[in-house]
Design a protein around this motif. Structure first.
Motif, PDB file in Angstrom:
ATOM      1  N   UNK A 173      59.496   3.134  30.024  1.00 55.83           N
ATOM      2  CA  UNK A 173      58.411   2.279  29.545  1.00 55.83           C
ATOM      3  C   UNK A 173      58.125   1.103  30.471  1.00 55.83           C
ATOM      4  N   UNK A 174      59.108   0.715  31.289  1.00 56.11           N
ATOM      5  CA  UNK A 174      58.946  -0.489  32.077  1.00 56.11           C
ATOM      6  C   UNK A 174      59.187  -1.754  31.280  1.00 56.11           C
ATOM      7  N   UNK A 175      59.566  -1.609  30.016  1.00 59.19           N
ATOM      8  CA  UNK A 175      59.829  -2.752  29.153  1.00 59.19           C
ATOM      9  C   UNK A 175      61.293  -3.157  29.298  1.00 59.19           C
ATOM     10  N   UNK A 176      61.543  -4.446  29.461  1.00 58.75           N
ATOM     11  CA  UNK A 176      62.914  -4.904  29.672  1.00 58.75           C
ATOM     12  C   UNK A 176      63.779  -4.705  28.434  1.00 58.75           C
ATOM     13  N   UNK A 177      63.198  -4.858  27.254  1.00 61.23           N
ATOM     14  CA  UNK A 177      63.955  -4.733  26.018  1.00 61.23           C
ATOM     15  C   UNK A 177      64.198  -3.272  25.645  1.00 61.23           C
ATOM     16  N   UNK A 178      63.179  -2.438  25.804  1.00 58.64           N
ATOM     17  CA  UNK A 178      63.265  -1.015  25.451  1.00 58.64           C
ATOM     18  C   UNK A 178      62.837  -0.204  26.665  1.00 58.64           C
ATOM     19  N   UNK A 179      63.747   0.029  27.602  1.00 55.51           N
ATOM     20  CA  UNK A 179      63.363   0.687  28.857  1.00 55.51           C
ATOM     21  C   UNK A 179      62.951   2.142  28.720  1.00 55.51           C
ATOM     22  N   UNK A 180      63.398   2.821  27.653  1.00 60.50           N
ATOM     23  CA  UNK A 180      63.000   4.213  27.437  1.00 60.50           C
ATOM     24  C   UNK A 180      62.627   4.414  25.976  1.00 60.50           C
ATOM     25  N   UNK A 181      61.764   5.386  25.750  1.00 56.73           N
ATOM     26  CA  UNK A 181      61.416   5.824  24.396  1.00 56.73           C
ATOM     27  C   UNK A 181      61.711   7.308  24.304  1.00 56.73           C
ATOM     28  N   UNK A 182      62.420   7.705  23.270  1.00 57.87           N
ATOM     29  CA  UNK A 182      62.762   9.108  23.055  1.00 57.87           C
ATOM     30  C   UNK A 182      62.011   9.646  21.846  1.00 57.87           C
ATOM     31  N   UNK A 183      61.629  10.914  21.943  1.00 58.52           N
ATOM     32  CA  UNK A 183      60.961  11.604  20.847  1.00 58.52           C
ATOM     33  C   UNK A 183      61.734  12.871  20.556  1.00 58.52           C
ATOM     34  N   UNK A 184      62.041  13.080  19.287  1.00 61.99           N
ATOM     35  CA  UNK A 184      62.776  14.273  18.863  1.00 61.99           C
ATOM     36  C   UNK A 184      61.842  15.114  18.001  1.00 61.99           C
ATOM     37  N   UNK A 185      61.531  16.308  18.474  1.00 57.35           N
ATOM     38  CA  UNK A 185      60.683  17.245  17.738  1.00 57.35           C
ATOM     39  C   UNK A 185      61.575  18.159  16.911  1.00 57.35           C
ATOM     40  N   UNK A 186      61.345  18.190  15.597  1.00 58.92           N
ATOM     41  CA  UNK A 186      62.117  19.064  14.728  1.00 58.92           C
ATOM     42  C   UNK A 186      61.184  19.946  13.906  1.00 58.92           C
ATOM     43  N   UNK A 187      61.692  21.080  13.462  1.00 61.83           N
ATOM     44  CA  UNK A 187      60.913  21.997  12.631  1.00 61.83           C
ATOM     45  C   UNK A 187      61.575  22.203  11.276  1.00 61.83           C
ATOM     46  N   UNK A 188      62.530  21.343  10.926  1.00 60.93           N
ATOM     47  CA  UNK A 188      63.217  21.462   9.649  1.00 60.93           C
ATOM     48  C   UNK A 188      63.497  20.104   9.055  1.00 60.93           C
ATOM     49  N   UNK A 189      63.730  20.095   7.766  1.00 59.19           N
ATOM     50  CA  UNK A 189      64.094  18.886   7.048  1.00 59.19           C
ATOM     51  C   UNK A 189      65.542  18.982   6.598  1.00 59.19           C
ATOM     52  N   UNK A 190      66.076  17.874   6.099  1.00 56.97           N
ATOM     53  CA  UNK A 190      67.469  17.873   5.704  1.00 56.97           C
ATOM     54  C   UNK A 190      67.784  18.905   4.645  1.00 56.97           C
ATOM     55  N   UNK A 198      58.171  23.848   5.132  1.00 53.14           N
ATOM     56  CA  UNK A 198      57.760  22.836   6.109  1.00 53.14           C
ATOM     57  C   UNK A 198      56.248  22.722   6.150  1.00 53.14           C
ATOM     58  N   UNK A 199      55.558  23.845   6.139  1.00 53.36           N
ATOM     59  CA  UNK A 199      54.093  23.797   6.136  1.00 53.36           C
ATOM     60  C   UNK A 199      53.578  23.092   4.883  1.00 53.36           C
ATOM     61  N   UNK A 200      54.218  23.358   3.740  1.00 49.84           N
ATOM     62  CA  UNK A 200      53.797  22.694   2.505  1.00 49.84           C
ATOM     63  C   UNK A 200      54.040  21.191   2.586  1.00 49.84           C
ATOM     64  N   UNK A 201      55.182  20.791   3.122  1.00 48.00           N
ATOM     65  CA  UNK A 201      55.477  19.363   3.270  1.00 48.00           C
ATOM     66  C   UNK A 201      54.476  18.695   4.211  1.00 48.00           C
ATOM     67  N   UNK A 202      54.123  19.366   5.292  1.00 52.82           N
ATOM     68  CA  UNK A 202      53.144  18.809   6.226  1.00 52.82           C
ATOM     69  C   UNK A 202      51.778  18.664   5.565  1.00 52.82           C
ATOM     70  N   UNK A 203      51.454  19.588   4.667  1.00 53.70           N
ATOM     71  CA  UNK A 203      50.167  19.507   3.967  1.00 53.70           C
ATOM     72  C   UNK A 203      50.142  18.369   2.955  1.00 53.70           C
ATOM     73  N   UNK A 204      51.324  17.907   2.529  1.00 57.22           N
ATOM     74  CA  UNK A 204      51.403  16.836   1.533  1.00 57.22           C
ATOM     75  C   UNK A 204      51.603  15.459   2.147  1.00 57.22           C
ATOM     76  N   UNK A 205      51.568  15.341   3.455  1.00 52.22           N
ATOM     77  CA  UNK A 205      51.852  14.041   4.072  1.00 52.22           C
ATOM     78  C   UNK A 205      50.894  12.964   3.582  1.00 52.22           C
ATOM     79  N   UNK A 206      51.384  11.744   3.624  1.00 53.84           N
ATOM     80  CA  UNK A 206      50.598  10.586   3.218  1.00 53.84           C
ATOM     81  C   UNK A 206      50.437   9.651   4.408  1.00 53.84           C
ATOM     82  N   UNK A 207      49.415   8.827   4.369  1.00 50.72           N
ATOM     83  CA  UNK A 207      49.166   7.884   5.455  1.00 50.72           C
ATOM     84  C   UNK A 207      49.950   6.605   5.198  1.00 50.72           C
ATOM     85  N   UNK A 208      50.795   6.254   6.136  1.00 49.60           N
ATOM     86  CA  UNK A 208      51.563   5.003   6.079  1.00 49.60           C
ATOM     87  C   UNK A 208      50.833   3.989   6.922  1.00 49.60           C
ATOM     88  N   UNK A 209      50.531   2.853   6.359  1.00 46.67           N
ATOM     89  CA  UNK A 209      49.792   1.838   7.095  1.00 46.67           C
ATOM     90  C   UNK A 209      50.658   0.650   7.444  1.00 46.67           C
TER      91      UNK A 209
END
Length: 296
Positions: A173-190, A198-209
């Protein structure tokens, strides 16, 4: 993600038992805003700070200590250090949120449903303002059929460095506090790795503001089942805090009420009851489910 197995409720990592540090951590995990802290005379602040840092609850501790009585015995330097800890995490979370917005926007442009999970999703939904939920990466849920395409999108956005897992990517990132950002892609829930679930859960997502562009997060019932199953499989103080905040205002999601929870998630209730018995009983989500929560 491998299909979840039915876990046996375990004991949270050290410190455990009835010691003052453990009592302080349980206080931080308790979502009720009017809960009294452990008796100050019995709490060695150094041990509590160490325990809170190890448990990834030090920002919650700082917020509660700084918001307590002025005569709580905190020195001016200690107040300054605690304030710096919270401010640093706030900046960390803002940076991750901005990256998540950018990624979600790109995935939406490819018609790929996505949900933000875990720390980043909980930060604005379950905790008071100020970046109090600590986390290390951005967790994203996608349909299994979209996983490879999602990784391609990450590469286009500069996430080309391999991370801890096969589906984790990082970028500098070039940011002194957080030099890297990681993203973890998953296809399952706990609690499930079934593609239809999973498709049903994705269809039920809500908008977090959060005062800006909203992020898609799991519906609360899905988030609760996910958090409880994760807590049962890997009991951690931060997971206890998340599950407790999701469960407190959701009496209809308790075991035996309405649609039954998956067995893996039901095991999480045992962990909640074991470590927060004054909040969660054996027959309901909470003895005071409507007494308020730390949320916004």
């Amino acid at each position: 993600m491998n299909a979840p197995t039915t876990p046996t409720p375990a004991t949270l990592p050290l410190p455990e038992g009835a010691g003052p540090a453990a009592a302080a951590l349980r206080w931080l995990c308790d979502p009720r805003p009017d809960t009294s802290p452990p008796a100050s005379a019995s709490i060695p602040l150094g041990a509590v700070l160490e325990a809170a840092i190890d448990a990834k609850l030090v920002c919650l501790l700082a917020d509660r200590l700084l918001g307590g009585p002025a005569d709580a015995g905190l020195s001016r330097p200690m107040r300054s250090v605690l304030g710096q800890i919270v401010r640093a995490n706030t900046l960390h979370n803002r940076l991750h949120r901005g990256e998540a917005v950018r990624i979600v926007r790109a995935l939406a442009g490819r018609a790929m449903p996505v949900a933000v999970l875990n720390g980043l999703a909980y930060d604005a939904v379950l905790y008071p303002p100020g970046g109090l939920r600590q986390f290390t990466d951005i967790d994203l849920l996608v349909d299994a059929a979209d996983r490879d395409a999602a990784l391609d999108v990450l590469a286009e956005l500069g996430f080309t460095e391999p991370g801890r897992g096969a589906h984790t990517r990082r970028r500098s990132t070039g940011d002194a506090l957080t030099p890297t950002v990681s993203v973890d892609i998953t296809t399952g829930l706990g609690h499930t790795a079934d593609p239809a679930d999973i498709r049903a859960a994705l269809a039920r997502t809500e908008a977090e503001g959060d005062g800006g562009e909203a992020l898609p997060v799991l519906a609360r019932a899905d988030a609760l089942a996910h958090a409880l199953a994760r807590l049962a499989a890997r009991p951690r103080w931060s997971g206890l805090a998340d599950a407790a905040r999701l469960a407190l205002p959701a009496p209809d999601q308790s075991p035996g009420a309405g649609a039954p929870l998956p067995e893996t998630a039901r095991s999480g209730w045992a962990v909640l009851r074991a470590h927060l018995p004054e909040v969660f009983t054996s027959t309901s989500t909470a003895g005071g489910a409507n007494r308020g929560e730390e949320t916004r």
